[in-house]
Write a protein that holds these residues in place. Structure first.
Motif, PDB file in Angstrom:
ATOM      1  N   TYR A 185      68.169   3.185  69.003  1.00 36.72           N
ATOM      2  CA  TYR A 185      69.125   2.391  68.269  1.00 36.72           C
ATOM      3  C   TYR A 185      70.470   2.281  69.060  1.00 36.72           C
ATOM      4  CZ  TYR A 185      72.079  -0.009  64.794  1.00 36.72           C
ATOM      5  OH  TYR A 185      72.913  -0.746  64.014  1.00 36.72           O
ATOM      6  N   GLN A 210      73.389  -3.647  67.723  1.00 37.51           N
ATOM      7  CA  GLN A 210      72.674  -3.618  66.321  1.00 37.51           C
ATOM      8  C   GLN A 210      71.281  -3.944  66.446  1.00 37.51           C
ATOM      9  OE1 GLN A 210      74.646  -4.671  62.659  1.00 37.51           O
ATOM     10  NE2 GLN A 210      76.608  -5.274  63.937  1.00 37.51           N
ATOM     11  N   CYS A 211      70.627  -3.208  67.355  1.00 33.73           N
ATOM     12  CA  CYS A 211      69.180  -3.542  67.704  1.00 33.73           C
ATOM     13  C   CYS A 211      68.552  -2.186  68.235  1.00 33.73           C
ATOM     14  CB  CYS A 211      68.927  -4.721  68.661  1.00 33.73           C
ATOM     15  SG  CYS A 211      69.887  -4.545  70.389  1.00 33.73           S
ATOM     16  N   ASP A 265      65.812  -6.963  66.830  1.00 35.24           N
ATOM     17  CA  ASP A 265      67.105  -7.191  66.043  1.00 35.24           C
ATOM     18  C   ASP A 265      67.096  -6.327  64.724  1.00 35.24           C
ATOM     19  OD1 ASP A 265      69.438  -9.388  65.469  1.00 35.24           O
ATOM     20  OD2 ASP A 265      68.414  -8.845  63.565  1.00 35.24           O
ATOM     21  N   ALA A 266      68.443  -5.619  64.572  1.00 32.41           N
ATOM     22  CA  ALA A 266      68.519  -4.895  63.204  1.00 32.41           C
ATOM     23  C   ALA A 266      69.911  -4.862  62.672  1.00 32.41           C
ATOM     24  CB  ALA A 266      68.039  -3.229  63.625  1.00 32.41           C
ATOM     25  N   LYS A 267      70.357  -6.278  62.863  1.00 32.48           N
ATOM     26  CA  LYS A 267      71.733  -6.486  62.383  1.00 32.48           C
ATOM     27  C   LYS A 267      71.930  -6.480  60.808  1.00 32.48           C
ATOM     28  CE  LYS A 267      73.085  -9.496  66.095  1.00 32.48           C
ATOM     29  NZ  LYS A 267      71.801  -9.631  66.880  1.00 32.48           N
ATOM     30  N   LEU A 268      73.055  -5.995  60.709  1.00 36.99           N
ATOM     31  CA  LEU A 268      73.299  -5.530  58.872  1.00 36.99           C
ATOM     32  C   LEU A 268      73.857  -6.919  58.418  1.00 36.99           C
ATOM     33  CD1 LEU A 268      74.793  -2.010  59.165  1.00 36.99           C
ATOM     34  CD2 LEU A 268      72.792  -2.471  58.679  1.00 36.99           C
ATOM     35  N   LEU A 314      69.784  -4.252  56.449  1.00 36.21           N
ATOM     36  CA  LEU A 314      69.473  -5.229  57.479  1.00 36.21           C
ATOM     37  C   LEU A 314      69.450  -6.540  56.783  1.00 36.21           C
ATOM     38  CD1 LEU A 314      66.603  -3.822  59.266  1.00 36.21           C
ATOM     39  CD2 LEU A 314      68.881  -3.310  59.624  1.00 36.21           C
ATOM     40  N   TRP A 357      63.704 -10.312  65.049  1.00 43.61           N
ATOM     41  CA  TRP A 357      63.508  -9.198  64.296  1.00 43.61           C
ATOM     42  C   TRP A 357      61.965  -8.965  63.797  1.00 43.61           C
ATOM     43  CZ3 TRP A 357      66.301 -13.334  62.627  1.00 43.61           C
ATOM     44  CH2 TRP A 357      65.500 -14.310  61.735  1.00 43.61           C
ATOM     45  N   ASN A 379      61.339  -0.861  60.548  1.00 44.83           N
ATOM     46  CA  ASN A 379      62.404  -1.208  59.605  1.00 44.83           C
ATOM     47  C   ASN A 379      62.768   0.081  58.772  1.00 44.83           C
ATOM     48  OD1 ASN A 379      63.092  -3.440  57.855  1.00 44.83           O
ATOM     49  ND2 ASN A 379      61.860  -2.479  56.112  1.00 44.83           N
ATOM     50  N   ALA A 388      65.615   1.889  60.565  1.00 42.62           N
ATOM     51  CA  ALA A 388      66.567   1.133  60.578  1.00 42.62           C
ATOM     52  C   ALA A 388      67.495   0.819  59.328  1.00 42.62           C
ATOM     53  CB  ALA A 388      66.491  -0.331  61.325  1.00 42.62           C
ATOM     54  N   GLN A 389      66.673   0.558  58.378  1.00 45.97           N
ATOM     55  CA  GLN A 389      67.514   0.519  56.908  1.00 45.97           C
ATOM     56  C   GLN A 389      68.026   1.545  56.683  1.00 45.97           C
ATOM     57  OE1 GLN A 389      67.691  -2.381  55.542  1.00 45.97           O
ATOM     58  NE2 GLN A 389      65.458  -3.434  55.558  1.00 45.97           N
TER      59      GLN A 389
END
Length: 235
Positions: free
Chosen positions: A124, A129-130, A163-166, A173, A189, A209, A212-213
């Motif tokens: 990560y 943020q990916c 993509d793993a933007k908040l 996410l 994503w 997922n 990252a979450q």
């Protein structure tokens, strides 16, 4: 004439083994066996721990190219805490280059595939943020299908900038990472499934997922802890 008949005297039964002596013998055997098991466990525990440390380090350095040291953190309800301070929780691994700069954070996720759980280590990148890389740690997928998740060039493209933007609150996410049918990917994503290995591909999406979450909100919130110049690298 009288015939003398000899009658054998009845034999005395053998002395029975005293119950206490038998129990004492069994207890002694059990005690010695238990002691040997404990000694063997204590002897092999450091070896097992060291082997696990080496395997983890190798996996982190493989998934985060250019990294030469790492520092372990624990995900807690209060954020990131350095490992080894008595805190319990899921581990993440901050990886640094030779100049002591953060190269990436290795996070772990699990997803159910065709034949069972698939455990994956992801790289990560807090800057974008990916997710920018992956390494499968454990799986039981069908050879020739599941292993394509580490060898298929087209599939690996999914994991170069996933993509793993908040969201605005920084708690989850914006868009959950999902696997889509082969050839139908339209968003960064999404993971484009491998044709003929949809279930294995779904496992990768679920693992990404999940990882990252759980980890991304804490990493972004406590990024200063990871990038601090005075950190101590852990081999």
């Amino acid at each position: 004439m009288t015939n003398d008949v000899q009658v054998e005297a009845p034999q005395a039964p053998p002395d029975a083994t005293p119950t206490f002596a038998m129990l004492r013998t069994l207890g002694g055997i059990s005690l010695i066996s238990g002691l040997l098991v404990v000694l063997a466990y204590q002897f092999t525990l450091p070896i097992i721990a060291e082997n696990q440390r080496v395997r983890t380090e190798q996996a982190v350095f493989r998934v985060v190219p250019g990294a030469v040291t790492k520092r372990d953190f624990v995900l807690t309800d209060a954020g990131l805490a350095p490992a080894g301070e008595g805190v319990q929780g899921e581990l993440i691994y901050a990886a640094y280059d030779a100049a002591d700069q953060l190269k990436g954070v290795a996070i772990t996720g699990v997803g159910n595939g065709y034949a069972g759980p698939v455990t994956v280590l992801f790289n990560y990148d807090p800057a974008c943020q990916c997710i920018v890389g992956s390494k499968i740690l454990q799986m039981t997928e069908t050879p020739g299908f599941g292993d394509k998740m580490e060898t298929d060039p087209a599939f690996l493209e999914n994991l170069k900038a996933l993509d793993a933007k908040l969201n605005a609150d920084g708690t989850a996410l914006i868009n959950p990472i999902v696997t889509v049918k082969n050839g139908s990917k339209t968003h960064p994503w999404q993971i484009d499934a491998i044709s003929g290995a949809t279930l294995s591909s779904n496992a990768m999406g679920k693992a990404a997922n999940t990882a990252a979450q759980r980890a991304a909100p804490a990493i972004q919130r406590d990024l200063a802890k990871l990038t601090a110049a005075n950190h101590t690298g852990q081999d």
